[in-house]
Write a protein that holds these residues in place. Structure first.
Motif, PDB file in Angstrom:
ATOM      1  N   LEU A   2      26.988  31.106  16.385  1.00  0.00           N
ATOM      2  CA  LEU A   2      27.262  31.993  17.522  1.00  0.00           C
ATOM      3  C   LEU A   2      27.895  31.220  18.683  1.00  0.00           C
ATOM      4  CD1 LEU A   2      26.925  34.931  18.447  1.00  0.00           C
ATOM      5  CD2 LEU A   2      24.645  34.322  19.276  1.00  0.00           C
ATOM      6  N   THR A   3      27.402  30.027  18.907  1.00  0.00           N
ATOM      7  CA  THR A   3      27.969  29.193  19.978  1.00  0.00           C
ATOM      8  C   THR A   3      29.445  28.896  19.695  1.00  0.00           C
ATOM      9  OG1 THR A   3      25.837  28.196  20.439  1.00  0.00           O
ATOM     10  CG2 THR A   3      27.761  26.934  21.136  1.00  0.00           C
ATOM     11  N   LEU A  13      35.396  30.323  20.809  1.00  0.00           N
ATOM     12  CA  LEU A  13      36.726  30.737  20.335  1.00  0.00           C
ATOM     13  C   LEU A  13      37.171  32.091  20.887  1.00  0.00           C
ATOM     14  CD1 LEU A  13      36.384  29.589  16.607  1.00  0.00           C
ATOM     15  CD2 LEU A  13      38.063  28.736  18.257  1.00  0.00           C
ATOM     16  N   GLU A  14      36.249  32.842  21.495  1.00  0.00           N
ATOM     17  CA  GLU A  14      36.597  34.198  21.931  1.00  0.00           C
ATOM     18  C   GLU A  14      37.501  34.168  23.161  1.00  0.00           C
ATOM     19  OE1 GLU A  14      36.140  37.174  20.515  1.00  0.00           O
ATOM     20  OE2 GLU A  14      37.312  37.960  22.189  1.00  0.00           O
ATOM     21  N   LEU A  50      29.037  37.381  24.302  1.00  0.00           N
ATOM     22  CA  LEU A  50      28.762  37.929  22.975  1.00  0.00           C
ATOM     23  C   LEU A  50      27.262  38.166  22.888  1.00  0.00           C
ATOM     24  CD1 LEU A  50      30.980  35.851  20.499  1.00  0.00           C
ATOM     25  CD2 LEU A  50      31.509  37.988  21.686  1.00  0.00           C
ATOM     26  N   SER A  51      26.879  39.224  22.209  1.00  0.00           N
ATOM     27  CA  SER A  51      25.466  39.561  22.049  1.00  0.00           C
ATOM     28  C   SER A  51      24.855  38.636  20.984  1.00  0.00           C
ATOM     29  CB  SER A  51      25.336  41.016  21.611  1.00  0.00           C
ATOM     30  OG  SER A  51      25.744  41.144  20.264  1.00  0.00           O
ATOM     31  N   PRO A  52      23.540  38.659  20.809  1.00  0.00           N
ATOM     32  CA  PRO A  52      22.911  37.774  19.813  1.00  0.00           C
ATOM     33  C   PRO A  52      23.430  37.997  18.394  1.00  0.00           C
ATOM     34  CG  PRO A  52      21.264  38.581  21.332  1.00  0.00           C
ATOM     35  CD  PRO A  52      22.533  39.318  21.667  1.00  0.00           C
ATOM     36  N   GLU A  53      24.029  39.138  18.101  1.00  0.00           N
ATOM     37  CA  GLU A  53      24.614  39.355  16.764  1.00  0.00           C
ATOM     38  C   GLU A  53      26.137  39.365  16.812  1.00  0.00           C
ATOM     39  OE1 GLU A  53      23.231  39.189  13.783  1.00  0.00           O
ATOM     40  OE2 GLU A  53      21.298  38.789  14.700  1.00  0.00           O
ATOM     41  N   ALA A  54      26.695  38.719  17.826  1.00  0.00           N
ATOM     42  CA  ALA A  54      28.144  38.562  17.980  1.00  0.00           C
ATOM     43  C   ALA A  54      28.863  39.871  18.295  1.00  0.00           C
ATOM     44  CB  ALA A  54      28.783  37.868  16.771  1.00  0.00           C
ATOM     45  N   ARG A  56      26.715  47.343  28.646  1.00  0.00           N
ATOM     46  CA  ARG A  56      26.654  47.909  27.295  1.00  0.00           C
ATOM     47  C   ARG A  56      26.904  46.812  26.269  1.00  0.00           C
ATOM     48  NH1 ARG A  56      29.217  53.479  26.238  1.00  0.00           N
ATOM     49  NH2 ARG A  56      28.598  52.756  24.163  1.00  0.00           N
ATOM     50  N   THR A  57      26.316  47.001  25.096  1.00  0.00           N
ATOM     51  CA  THR A  57      26.603  46.096  23.991  1.00  0.00           C
ATOM     52  C   THR A  57      27.282  46.902  22.898  1.00  0.00           C
ATOM     53  OG1 THR A  57      24.730  44.683  24.489  1.00  0.00           O
ATOM     54  CG2 THR A  57      25.594  44.554  22.268  1.00  0.00           C
TER      55      THR A  57
END
Ligand code: BTN
Length: 252
Positions: free
Chosen positions: A199-200, A205-206, A229-233, A244-245
């Motif tokens: 995730l890191t 890269l985002e 990014l949320s915990p699930e990308a 919002r996610t």
């Protein structure tokens, strides 16, 4: 034709090592790989095509490419993961594709959520992950390699690029091997429970973090500032009505 032996000679991973199967022409390597996986083909099997007559993109779009100008392939994965964690494969494939472009010599390689690979802000590769959970996943990647964006359909001229426009000597064999080597590394990490590290890397890269963008999710378009990014990308966005996610959608 791709020199499969040259690809194999460059593979360094322990897990994703082929077999590599080449077809001069097919409808879609994702279709081929889904069918092969359904009939029991093993993890790491890679279907490569010189040309696709019905290449598919995300959201029911077509994926167009000129014969022998691209690197078009799909890989079969059989991760021992809970069903809920299969979507983690999507950012993983994006990271590997971005790192393959960097290994080819491209600078300014970033990802646009959820998974477009961009060089200097232009799309060089698209990714389509399809699954039959919990048995297998197929990750299909199309890299624009040779020629220029002007060889692509006119609607892509302003937004697409090719590796040939970005690096001195694009080499499809080296690109495929670099992708498989990078994916092998990140895939082993995923299976070893190292999702936070993945995730890191995905966050690094985002390219849209901090930007105000419109995100299409289902039939709805939401505009806001992308903060994380949320915990699930997924994407975390600040909108005038609150945070919002968004886990499924596309940054327009
Ligand atoms: C997208 O950006 O919309 C995803 C494009 C994915 C294209 C690749 S090319 C190889 C594989 N076979 C397909 O039919 N699609 C993927």
């Amino acid at each position: 034709m791709l020199d499969l032996q040259a690809v194999e000679a460059q593979l360094t991973g322990s897990r994703l090592r082929g077999p590599l199967l080449y077809r001069a022409q097919t409808t879609s390597t994702n279709d081929d790989a889904m069918a092969l996986a359904a009939s029991g083909a093993g993890e790491g099997t890679v279907l490569i095509a010189g040309h696709q007559t019905a290449g598919r993109g995300r959201r029911q779009r077509v994926w167009l490419s000129n014969p022998d100008h691209s690197l078009l392939f799909s890989i079969i994965l059989r991760p021992a993961l809970p069903a809920a964690e299969f979507p983690r494969l999507v950012p993983l494939i994006g990271i590997a594709a971005a790192e393959a472009c960097a290994a080819a010599g491209a600078s300014e390689v970033r990802l646009k959520w959820p998974n477009d690979v961009l060089i200097s802000g232009r799309k060089v590769a698209g990714i389509l992950v399809e699954t039959r959970v919990p048995e297998f996943a197929v990750a299909g990647i199309g890299f624009n390699v040779l020629g220029s964006a002007c060889d692509l359909p006119v609607e892509l001229h302003a937004t697409a690029t090719t590796l040939a426009e970005q690096v001195a000597r694009p080499d499809r064999e080296q690109l495929l091997a670099a992708f498989l080597n990078a994916l092998d590394t990140w895939y082993c990490q995923l299976l070893a429970g190292q999702w936070p590290q993945i995730l890191t890397r995905r966050r690094e890269l985002e390219m849209t973090l901090g930007q105000t963008r419109t995100i299409q999710t289902g039939d709805t378009a939401i505009t806001g500032r992308i903060t994380d990014l949320s915990p699930e990308a997924g994407l975390v966005i600040e909108t005038p009505t609150g945070q919002r996610t968004i886990e499924v959608g596309e940054v327009l």
